[in-house]
Design an enzyme around this catalytic site. Structure first.
Site, PDB file in Angstrom:
ATOM      1  N   TYR A 234      46.560  51.631  35.697  1.00  0.00           N
ATOM      2  CA  TYR A 234      47.534  50.556  35.654  1.00  0.00           C
ATOM      3  C   TYR A 234      47.422  49.771  34.364  1.00  0.00           C
ATOM      4  O   TYR A 234      46.468  49.942  33.594  1.00  0.00           O
ATOM      5  CB  TYR A 234      47.386  49.639  36.874  1.00  0.00           C
ATOM      6  CG  TYR A 234      46.184  48.711  36.842  1.00  0.00           C
ATOM      7  CD1 TYR A 234      44.895  49.201  36.990  1.00  0.00           C
ATOM      8  CD2 TYR A 234      46.346  47.340  36.643  1.00  0.00           C
ATOM      9  CE1 TYR A 234      43.804  48.346  36.958  1.00  0.00           C
ATOM     10  CE2 TYR A 234      45.254  46.480  36.611  1.00  0.00           C
ATOM     11  CZ  TYR A 234      43.989  46.990  36.763  1.00  0.00           C
ATOM     12  OH  TYR A 234      42.915  46.160  36.722  1.00  0.00           O
TER      13      TYR A 234
ATOM     14  N   LYS B  23      41.317  52.345  32.876  1.00  0.00           N
ATOM     15  CA  LYS B  23      41.835  51.259  33.712  1.00  0.00           C
ATOM     16  C   LYS B  23      42.401  51.814  35.022  1.00  0.00           C
ATOM     17  O   LYS B  23      43.610  51.901  35.219  1.00  0.00           O
ATOM     18  CB  LYS B  23      42.895  50.469  32.936  1.00  0.00           C
ATOM     19  CG  LYS B  23      43.175  49.089  33.514  1.00  0.00           C
ATOM     20  CD  LYS B  23      43.938  48.256  32.508  1.00  0.00           C
ATOM     21  CE  LYS B  23      44.502  46.984  33.096  1.00  0.00           C
ATOM     22  NZ  LYS B  23      43.508  46.080  33.653  1.00  0.00           N
TER      23      LYS B  23
ATOM     24  N   GLU C   3      30.925  42.679  32.336  1.00  0.00           N
ATOM     25  CA  GLU C   3      32.198  41.961  32.189  1.00  0.00           C
ATOM     26  C   GLU C   3      32.494  41.214  33.487  1.00  0.00           C
ATOM     27  O   GLU C   3      31.734  41.292  34.447  1.00  0.00           O
ATOM     28  CB  GLU C   3      33.333  42.936  31.855  1.00  0.00           C
ATOM     29  CG  GLU C   3      33.504  44.040  32.871  1.00  0.00           C
ATOM     30  CD  GLU C   3      34.473  45.151  32.446  1.00  0.00           C
ATOM     31  OE1 GLU C   3      35.354  44.895  31.610  1.00  0.00           O
ATOM     32  OE2 GLU C   3      34.339  46.254  32.987  1.00  0.00           O
TER      33      GLU C   3
ATOM     34  N   LEU D 151      35.871  47.637  30.273  1.00  0.00           N
ATOM     35  CA  LEU D 151      37.260  47.900  29.898  1.00  0.00           C
ATOM     36  C   LEU D 151      37.486  47.361  28.487  1.00  0.00           C
ATOM     37  O   LEU D 151      37.013  46.271  28.147  1.00  0.00           O
ATOM     38  CB  LEU D 151      38.220  47.203  30.873  1.00  0.00           C
ATOM     39  CG  LEU D 151      39.675  47.599  30.609  1.00  0.00           C
ATOM     40  CD1 LEU D 151      39.962  49.005  31.107  1.00  0.00           C
ATOM     41  CD2 LEU D 151      40.632  46.615  31.240  1.00  0.00           C
TER      42      LEU D 151
HETATM   43  N1  PMP Z   1      37.782  43.947  32.216  1.00  0.00           N
HETATM   44  C1  PMP Z   1      38.280  44.266  33.419  1.00  0.00           C
HETATM   45  C2  PMP Z   1      37.372  44.892  34.432  1.00  0.00           C
HETATM   46  C3  PMP Z   1      39.630  44.013  33.726  1.00  0.00           C
HETATM   47  O1  PMP Z   1      40.124  44.347  34.935  1.00  0.00           O
HETATM   48  C4  PMP Z   1      40.451  43.387  32.756  1.00  0.00           C
HETATM   49  C5  PMP Z   1      41.882  43.047  33.031  1.00  0.00           C
HETATM   50  N2  PMP Z   1      42.577  44.006  33.704  1.00  0.00           N
HETATM   51  C6  PMP Z   1      39.887  43.063  31.509  1.00  0.00           C
HETATM   52  C7  PMP Z   1      38.547  43.365  31.272  1.00  0.00           C
HETATM   53  C8  PMP Z   1      40.697  42.397  30.432  1.00  0.00           C
HETATM   54  O2  PMP Z   1      41.586  43.311  29.827  1.00  0.00           O
HETATM   55  P1  PMP Z   1      42.958  42.820  29.198  1.00  0.00           P
HETATM   56  O3  PMP Z   1      42.616  41.779  28.171  1.00  0.00           O
HETATM   57  O4  PMP Z   1      43.522  44.040  28.593  1.00  0.00           O
HETATM   58  O5  PMP Z   1      43.776  42.265  30.318  1.00  0.00           O
END
Ligand code: PMP
Length: 287
Positions: free
Chosen positions: A33, A151, A183, A207
């Protein structure tokens, strides 16, 4: 008001949109996603989300459901049809519906991926009151699988982490592996110490946040010092400030970790400044 959503080539009222019970997204969490923010009717960091989506699909051997141009067109059409000013567009691609349950992947020549997109309205999201007070996090063990750079829609543990945080009277959880923060449940984690911004380096452990990439670029452009390395929860508790980034929260100050207040317990200057810069700069390049 009922939303208009997108499912496999069709724009439909949400109550009429369906996906098969045999879809591998439903049965196996076999899907990926993206969440793209919309401010003032425009998409933030769209190119970044598109590139990451292509990478997630490639890593899992799922065919791209449409071209990049079509994807942008669908996002824009949903913004227009739902009169979306501020909010998010959620996109999900799964390996599709093989018509039965089987661990083996279906033949991509005959079974096409499922593509679903919908909007979530969040009026005034850039002026979120929590960004002014900051949020509280707890630490939990990171027990997710080893390909967190993809993701995927396997979000059960992050959801459980969020519930553990709520139960503990906090807002979110930072996950810890081998003593070091990986994270947040749905965001990338940072601390600030002696003016240095510290965040874990990219690898399969986290991620690769699109907001992270933009914020680190803006920080460097503003002559801030960035150190990409793992940090422990103990180090985080001793930090001058902390924050997290994500497409829907932008830059969010963290004021408490495992019950310990950071600094004077209010959002720190680096987080506040980065939030301002991120919002200002990404509005400029929004499409
Ligand atoms: N880490 C994880 C585990 C996440 O789910 C997300 C957001 N979906 C992020 C980091 C941040 O990513 P982004 O800045 O692309 O939203």
């Amino acid at each position: 008001m009922s939303r208009i959503v997108y499912v496999n080539g069709q724009y439909l009222p949400e109550a009429e949109a369906t996906v098969s019970i045999f879809d591998r997204g439903f049965l196996m969490a076999d899907g990926v996603y993206e969440v793209t923010s919309v401010l003032g009717g425009k998409l933030l960091d769209f190119a970044g989300h598109q590139v990451r989506l292509a990478r997630s699909l490639k890593e899992l051997d799922i065919e791209a459901p449409c071209s990049d141009d079509e994807l942008l067109e669908i996002h824009r059409e949903l913004v227009a049809r739902n009169d979306l000013t501020d909010g998010m567009i959620y996109l999900q691609v799964t390996r599709g519906n093989p018509g039965d349950r089987d661990f083996a992947f279906p033949d991509p020549a005959t079974i096409k991926p499922t593509l679903v997109l919908f909007t979530q309205s969040k009026p005034g999201m850039a002026d979120s009151p929590v960004a002014k007070t900051g949020i509280k996090v707890i630490s939990i063990e990171d027990i997710r699988w080893g390909r967190r750079d993809i993701k995927t829609v396997q979000l059960l543990y992050p959801s459980m982490g969020k519930m553990m945080a709520k139960k503990a009277g906090a807002d979110d959880a930072w996950m810890v592996e081998d003593g070091h923060v990986t994270e947040g449940t749905s965001n990338n984690a940072y601390i600030v110490k002696g003016g240095r911004i510290i965040t874990r380096q990219l690898s399969n452990d986290i991620l690769h946040g699109i907001t992270r990439a933009a914020v680190l670029r803006f920080a460097k452009e503003a002559q801030m010092v960035v150190e990409e390395r793992p940090f422990t929860i103990e180090e985080a508790k001793q930090a001058d400030e902390a924050f997290f980034t994500s497409a829907s929260a932008f830059v969010m100050p963290v004021v408490e970790i495992d019950g310990a207040s950071l600094g004077n317990g209010t959002p720190g200057p680096v987080a506040k400044r980065l939030r301002e810069i991120y919002l200002e700069e990404s509005r400029k390049t929004a499409i």
